[in-house]
Design a protein around this motif. Structure first.
Motif, PDB file in Angstrom:
ATOM      1  N   VAL B 146       0.878  -1.172   0.000  1.00  0.00           N
ATOM      2  CA  VAL B 146       0.000   0.000   0.000  1.00  0.00           C
ATOM      3  C   VAL B 146       0.916   1.224   0.000  1.00  0.00           C
ATOM      4  N   THR B 147       0.626   2.187  -0.864  1.00  0.00           N
ATOM      5  CA  THR B 147       1.586   3.263  -1.143  1.00  0.00           C
ATOM      6  C   THR B 147       1.946   4.053   0.115  1.00  0.00           C
ATOM      7  N   GLN B 148       0.924   4.418   0.891  1.00  0.00           N
ATOM      8  CA  GLN B 148       1.179   5.053   2.185  1.00  0.00           C
ATOM      9  C   GLN B 148       0.274   4.399   3.216  1.00  0.00           C
ATOM     10  N   LEU B 149       0.833   4.164   4.400  1.00  0.00           N
ATOM     11  CA  LEU B 149       0.094   3.509   5.478  1.00  0.00           C
ATOM     12  C   LEU B 149       0.414   4.275   6.759  1.00  0.00           C
ATOM     13  N   GLU B 150      -0.640   4.750   7.442  1.00  0.00           N
ATOM     14  CA  GLU B 150      -0.407   5.498   8.682  1.00  0.00           C
ATOM     15  C   GLU B 150      -1.498   5.181   9.686  1.00  0.00           C
ATOM     16  N   THR B 151      -1.166   5.416  10.951  1.00  0.00           N
ATOM     17  CA  THR B 151      -2.106   5.135  12.034  1.00  0.00           C
ATOM     18  C   THR B 151      -2.344   6.401  12.839  1.00  0.00           C
ATOM     19  N   PHE B 152      -3.605   6.649  13.174  1.00  0.00           N
ATOM     20  CA  PHE B 152      -3.930   7.739  14.092  1.00  0.00           C
ATOM     21  C   PHE B 152      -4.771   7.178  15.233  1.00  0.00           C
ATOM     22  N   LYS B 153      -4.233   7.205  16.435  1.00  0.00           N
ATOM     23  CA  LYS B 153      -4.942   6.716  17.633  1.00  0.00           C
ATOM     24  C   LYS B 153      -5.528   5.320  17.392  1.00  0.00           C
ATOM     25  N   GLY B 154      -4.725   4.466  16.811  1.00  0.00           N
ATOM     26  CA  GLY B 154      -5.157   3.082  16.600  1.00  0.00           C
ATOM     27  C   GLY B 154      -5.919   2.855  15.312  1.00  0.00           C
ATOM     28  N   LEU B 155      -6.312   3.931  14.633  1.00  0.00           N
ATOM     29  CA  LEU B 155      -7.067   3.809  13.380  1.00  0.00           C
ATOM     30  C   LEU B 155      -6.069   3.739  12.229  1.00  0.00           C
ATOM     31  N   ILE B 156      -6.064   2.623  11.516  1.00  0.00           N
ATOM     32  CA  ILE B 156      -5.079   2.408  10.441  1.00  0.00           C
ATOM     33  C   ILE B 156      -5.709   2.818   9.104  1.00  0.00           C
ATOM     34  N   PHE B 157      -5.032   3.732   8.422  1.00  0.00           N
ATOM     35  CA  PHE B 157      -5.498   4.198   7.117  1.00  0.00           C
ATOM     36  C   PHE B 157      -4.432   3.890   6.065  1.00  0.00           C
ATOM     37  N   GLY B 158      -4.888   3.694   4.835  1.00  0.00           N
ATOM     38  CA  GLY B 158      -3.969   3.520   3.721  1.00  0.00           C
ATOM     39  C   GLY B 158      -4.422   4.344   2.535  1.00  0.00           C
ATOM     40  N   THR B 159      -3.502   4.558   1.609  1.00  0.00           N
ATOM     41  CA  THR B 159      -3.856   5.228   0.352  1.00  0.00           C
ATOM     42  C   THR B 159      -2.930   4.738  -0.748  1.00  0.00           C
ATOM     43  N   TRP B 160      -3.459   4.699  -1.972  1.00  0.00           N
ATOM     44  CA  TRP B 160      -2.646   4.353  -3.142  1.00  0.00           C
ATOM     45  C   TRP B 160      -1.983   5.589  -3.730  1.00  0.00           C
ATOM     46  N   ASN B 161      -2.189   6.733  -3.087  1.00  0.00           N
ATOM     47  CA  ASN B 161      -1.742   8.009  -3.647  1.00  0.00           C
ATOM     48  C   ASN B 161      -0.427   8.441  -3.008  1.00  0.00           C
ATOM     49  N   ALA B 162       0.646   8.409  -3.793  1.00  0.00           N
ATOM     50  CA  ALA B 162       1.967   8.790  -3.267  1.00  0.00           C
ATOM     51  C   ALA B 162       2.000  10.262  -2.884  1.00  0.00           C
ATOM     52  N   ASP B 163       1.125  11.066  -3.494  1.00  0.00           N
ATOM     53  CA  ASP B 163       1.130  12.505  -3.225  1.00  0.00           C
ATOM     54  C   ASP B 163       0.169  12.912  -2.111  1.00  0.00           C
ATOM     55  N   ALA B 164      -0.523  11.946  -1.516  1.00  0.00           N
ATOM     56  CA  ALA B 164      -1.474  12.303  -0.459  1.00  0.00           C
ATOM     57  C   ALA B 164      -0.729  12.980   0.687  1.00  0.00           C
ATOM     58  N   GLU B 165      -1.350  14.012   1.262  1.00  0.00           N
ATOM     59  CA  GLU B 165      -0.726  14.699   2.398  1.00  0.00           C
ATOM     60  C   GLU B 165      -0.675  13.728   3.577  1.00  0.00           C
ATOM     61  N   PRO B 166       0.203  14.001   4.568  1.00  0.00           N
ATOM     62  CA  PRO B 166       0.263  13.098   5.713  1.00  0.00           C
ATOM     63  C   PRO B 166      -1.118  12.931   6.359  1.00  0.00           C
ATOM     64  N   LEU B 167      -1.369  11.754   6.929  1.00  0.00           N
ATOM     65  CA  LEU B 167      -2.699  11.457   7.478  1.00  0.00           C
ATOM     66  C   LEU B 167      -3.164  12.518   8.460  1.00  0.00           C
ATOM     67  N   VAL B 168      -2.289  12.937   9.349  1.00  0.00           N
ATOM     68  CA  VAL B 168      -2.715  13.877  10.385  1.00  0.00           C
ATOM     69  C   VAL B 168      -3.136  15.217   9.759  1.00  0.00           C
ATOM     70  N   ASP B 169      -2.511  15.572   8.643  1.00  0.00           N
ATOM     71  CA  ASP B 169      -2.933  16.785   7.930  1.00  0.00           C
ATOM     72  C   ASP B 169      -4.262  16.561   7.218  1.00  0.00           C
ATOM     73  N   TYR B 170      -4.412  15.351   6.665  1.00  0.00           N
ATOM     74  CA  TYR B 170      -5.678  15.028   5.986  1.00  0.00           C
ATOM     75  C   TYR B 170      -6.845  15.084   6.978  1.00  0.00           C
ATOM     76  N   LEU B 171      -6.628  14.551   8.185  1.00  0.00           N
ATOM     77  CA  LEU B 171      -7.683  14.590   9.206  1.00  0.00           C
ATOM     78  C   LEU B 171      -7.883  16.023   9.701  1.00  0.00           C
ATOM     79  N   GLY B 172      -6.792  16.776   9.747  1.00  0.00           N
ATOM     80  CA  GLY B 172      -6.868  18.199  10.059  1.00  0.00           C
ATOM     81  C   GLY B 172      -7.566  18.469  11.379  1.00  0.00           C
ATOM     82  N   GLU B 173      -8.491  19.409  11.359  1.00  0.00           N
ATOM     83  CA  GLU B 173      -9.198  19.797  12.588  1.00  0.00           C
ATOM     84  C   GLU B 173     -10.029  18.645  13.149  1.00  0.00           C
ATOM     85  N   PHE B 174     -10.383  17.705  12.291  1.00  0.00           N
ATOM     86  CA  PHE B 174     -11.222  16.596  12.759  1.00  0.00           C
ATOM     87  C   PHE B 174     -10.449  15.661  13.680  1.00  0.00           C
TER      88      PHE B 174
END
Lengths: 172, 440
Positions: B146-174
């Motif tokens: 999986v191109t990028q794989l990150e975890t936030f507070k136990g929640l594991i997310f993935g994306t096929w997008n090499a250009d996706a912003e870091p997960l914590v930025d994607y979640l942002g204020e949420f």
């Protein structure tokens, strides 16, 4: 379930009574005679339905419970689906047909029978005119009381890892 | 990733499904397989998508199989203790390495010709290495990660997008809201059982929108469980929207609805979060996050696109946190996965109670869930025809509030009151429309 070494198969007379109970109970549900069905359950019932998790053949099997209720929660569930104003899923009501088979019954000398059976439920709804099936094995405890047999425990182990017809809104 | 053509099809101006002036959304957005194909390309194969919870794979070699956009993936706890995720397909002839939902693997052996891989995806052997060309580079035949794989507070997310912003930025204020539910004790949350799974003939966005915050459906759709719940005293206030309740919309299309107990139903009469865990919350959360939880009756929310959460009271002092994935399988059908979680530090007895009371309400046989789904399916049924497709869905109660969030210094994101409008849902749809239209 009962221990093969300490329990024994019930005699023909008891077997017929058990089967009669299971058929009557299924008929109550098919006819939506929910109050009559509730009369057949024990106050300390534990009613469970599980779905499967697909695992390797040599890995420990896992079922995940989707219903696990005592009499209070179960009665609330029944009240919901039997009351036209309190249900969307069962108003208009489903048409259901339950087939109960492969009954095996054992006893250990107490007041309870350990009963296994297969359940096949065919169900059509306004949204699903073509119908859908639920199939599974049931592990019940039936208790002898002065008023006849009562369902004291039921676990329905569905043969599905994914329920294909939305949320289960009926009893098995 | 395949490059898309900037939203212009056949050289025409981009088509919009959402009409921000009229407060409507074209019905095709909830029906059409063409829209579904665009969503897979422009959203599900590009965005951060939720895969699994850390607690589902606690031990080395534990794995679950899930979908990441259009592709089946394996999420596994590696020999190094880290999490790896790979395309669940052999590099040789494509066979799935895992044909199960979950398990534990020492390594992966393809059942077809025997190619084998380490947990981290490295090729061990093809079993016919000797017949490969002399210059064959076996390091290039690892499982596709999986191109990028990150975890936030136990929640594991993935994306096929090499250009996706870091997960914590994607979640942002949420992320601030997620923290209050998934990071409120030192041990974090724990999934209490394998997910319920079911299919329903309704578009995935219907579920996502319902959980962004559809306060208007609660009393009509759920008349039954509201009247019958054994803790009905606790639910009496559902018809009353407490004035301090609010909706949230954030960058990237995330949103939630926070509903508070109405006056007279505060914690004295109806204690909310478990008292013995509160001291742990206080060590992990900021005062504003603790304030968010105080007198909270229910929160629903959606991480764009298809991860939703609901925290609801199952009895005084007992809260079930449910998360779910709305996985599109066509324009008008989805598969739903639903989990119940509790704090890792909670007692086994508490977890057992919360689990079964939680899925009594929300899950594959949930007494709330069953009525929602019936109505979603009927909307799908009514929407398929050529005539109905010309009649858009209505979100007009969003309009008076659109682009008019309340000034506030407490809660992150754009805050809207009252909480029973469709503004957060419409903001979700506007974000969706932007992604589908721009293709960027």
């Amino acid at each position: 379930m009962s221990d093969e070494t300490t329990s024994r198969e019930v005699g023909d007379k008891d077997y017929v009574a058990i089967q009669r109970f299971l058929f009557r109970e299924a008929a109550c549900l098919d006819r939506r005679a929910f109050d009559a069905w509730l009369d057949l359950i024990a106050d300390d019932i534990v009613y469970r339905v599980t779905q499967r998790v697909v695992r390797d053949a040599d890995a420990p099997a896992i079922d995940t419970a989707i219903v696990d209720e005592d009499a209070i929660a179960l009665r609330a569930r029944v009240e919901q689906i039997k009351s036209p104003r309190l249900t969307r899923a069962e108003n208009p009501p489903s048409f259901t047909r339950r087939f109960v088979s492969n009954v095996e019954a054992r006893e250990e000398g107490g007041s309870e029978y350990f009963v296994e059976s297969n359940i096949l439920l065919f169900r059509t709804r306004s949204n699903v005119p073509e119908g859908s099936f639920y199939a599974g094995e049931r592990h019940d405890i039936l208790r002898r009381t002065r008023n006849g047999l009562r369902l004291a425990r039921r676990t329905v182990r569905l043969d599905q890892a994914v329920l294909m017809d939305g949320v289960l809104s009926t009893l098995l | 990733m395949q490059k898309v053509n900037g939203g212009k099809r056949n050289g025409k101006t981009a088509h919009h499904w959402v009409d921000s002036k009229a407060g409507t959304v074209e019905r095709a957005a909830f029906i059409s397989d063409e829209v579904y194909r665009l969503e897979i390309e422009r959203i599900f194969d590009r965005a951060w998508i939720y895969l699994a919870h850390d607690s589902e794979i606690p031990n080395t070699g534990d794995y679950v199989t899930r979908m990441l956009g259009s592709a089946p993936v394996i999420v596994i706890r590696g020999s190094d203790g880290g999490i790896h995720a790979h395309l669940n397909s052999c590099r040789h002839r494509g066979t799935k390495l895992c044909r199960t939902d979950s398990g534990n693997a020492r390594h992966f052996v393809c059942p077809y010709h025997g190619w084998s891989y380490e947990r981290d995806g490295t090729l061990i052997t093809t079993t016919f290495d000797r017949h490969f060309p002399k210059d064959a580079d076996f390091s290039k035949l690892a499982l596709i990660p999986v191109t990028q794989l990150e975890t936030f507070k136990g929640l594991i997310f993935g994306t096929w997008n090499a250009d996706a912003e870091p997960l914590v930025d994607y979640l942002g204020e949420f992320a601030w809201y997620l923290e209050a539910f998934f990071g409120r004790t030192p041990g974090g949350m724990e999934v209490l059982a394998p997910p319920h799974r079911w299919r329903v003939k309704a578009n995935w966005k219907v579920g996502a929108l319902n959980f962004v915050g559809d306060s208007q459906h609660v009393v009509t759709t759920h008349a039954g469980p509201l009247a019958l719940d054994p803790v009905r005293e606790a639910r009496k206030g559902f018809a009353t929207v407490a004035a301090d309740s609010f909706q949230v919309a954030t960058r990237n299309g995330h949103g939630c609805t926070v509903s508070y107990l109405p006056p007279g139903m505060e914690e004295d009469a109806y204690q909310t979060h478990p008292a013995d865990l509160m001291p742990l919350y206080e060590t992990m959360l900021k005062p504003e996050q603790l304030a968010l939880l105080k007198n909270l009756r229910v929160i629903v929310g959606t991480v764009f696109p298809n991860l939703s959460l609901i925290e609801s009271q199952v009895s005084p002092g007992e809260k079930a946190v449910t998360i779910r994935l709305w996985i599109p399988t066509s324009g008008s059908e989805m598969e739903i996965l639903s989990w119940i979680l509790a704090e890792r530090e909670a007692s086994a007895a508490y977890k057992a109670r919360v689990l079964k009371k939680g899925f009594h309400n929300f899950g594959a046989a949930g007494v709330f869930e069953q009525d929602d789904l019936e109505l979603w399916v009927s909307a799908t049924e009514a929407g398929h025809g050529r005539v109905a497709l010309q009649v858009p869905y209505n979100f007009q109660t969003a309009l008076p509030f659109l682009d008019k969030p309340e000034p506030n210094n407490t809660w992150p994101g754009r805050i809207y009151r009252p909480s029973d409008t469709e503004v957060a849902q419409f903001e979700f749809m506007r974000h969706w429309d932007g992604l589908l239209t721009s293709g960027a």
